[in-house]
Design a protein around this motif. Sequence first.
Motif, PDB file in Angstrom:
ATOM      1  N   CYS A  56       0.870  -1.179   0.000  1.00 32.75           N
ATOM      2  CA  CYS A  56       0.000   0.000   0.000  1.00 32.75           C
ATOM      3  C   CYS A  56       0.909   1.232   0.000  1.00 32.75           C
ATOM      4  O   CYS A  56       1.543   1.546   1.005  1.00 32.75           O
ATOM      5  N   SER A  58       0.095   4.324  -0.242  1.00 31.35           N
ATOM      6  CA  SER A  58      -0.441   5.486   0.450  1.00 31.35           C
ATOM      7  C   SER A  58      -0.235   5.391   1.963  1.00 31.35           C
ATOM      8  O   SER A  58      -0.395   6.376   2.667  1.00 31.35           O
ATOM      9  N   CYS A  59       0.106   4.187   2.455  1.00 30.36           N
ATOM     10  CA  CYS A  59       0.278   4.034   3.906  1.00 30.36           C
ATOM     11  C   CYS A  59       1.686   3.595   4.294  1.00 30.36           C
ATOM     12  O   CYS A  59       1.938   3.297   5.448  1.00 30.36           O
ATOM     13  N   THR A  60       2.619   3.533   3.358  1.00 27.79           N
ATOM     14  CA  THR A  60       3.996   3.143   3.673  1.00 27.79           C
ATOM     15  C   THR A  60       4.936   3.777   2.652  1.00 27.79           C
ATOM     16  O   THR A  60       4.519   4.174   1.570  1.00 27.79           O
TER      17      THR A  60
END
Length: 110
Positions: A56, A58-60
Motif C-alpha cells: 500500500c 499510500s500508507c507506507t
Amino acid sequence: MLHRNPMGGLVVCDPVGPDYLDDPDREVAVEAGVRLVNVLLRFGVNLEQISADKVCHSCTDVKDAYRITLGTLTVDDTHALASQLESFEQMREQLCSIPAHQAGPAEGPA
C-alpha cells in the motif's frame, strides 16, 4: 458493463487474453519468496504462511510493488525456529574449526 463512445455507440476493442492480468512485479516477488522457502526447507524450516503481498503506497514508504511477508509465528514456533537455526550455526562453527588437513579431501572419490 458496456462502455459507450461519446456518440452513443458501443466501443469496439480487441478482446484481451490471460496476459492482460499478468503482474511482472508480483512474479519477481514470488520468485524471491520461492527461493527463500526452498533454502529454508533444506534446513528443516517451513514458513507455511509466507506470502507475496501488494504494498500500500499510500500508507507506507516501501518502494517495491510487493513485499514478502513471512507470516505470524507463535512463541513456541519462534523458539523452535531459533533453535534450528542456532544448531546450524553451531555446526558451521565446528566445521570451520577443523584444520584443513583433518577435514579430508576437498573432492569426492575419483
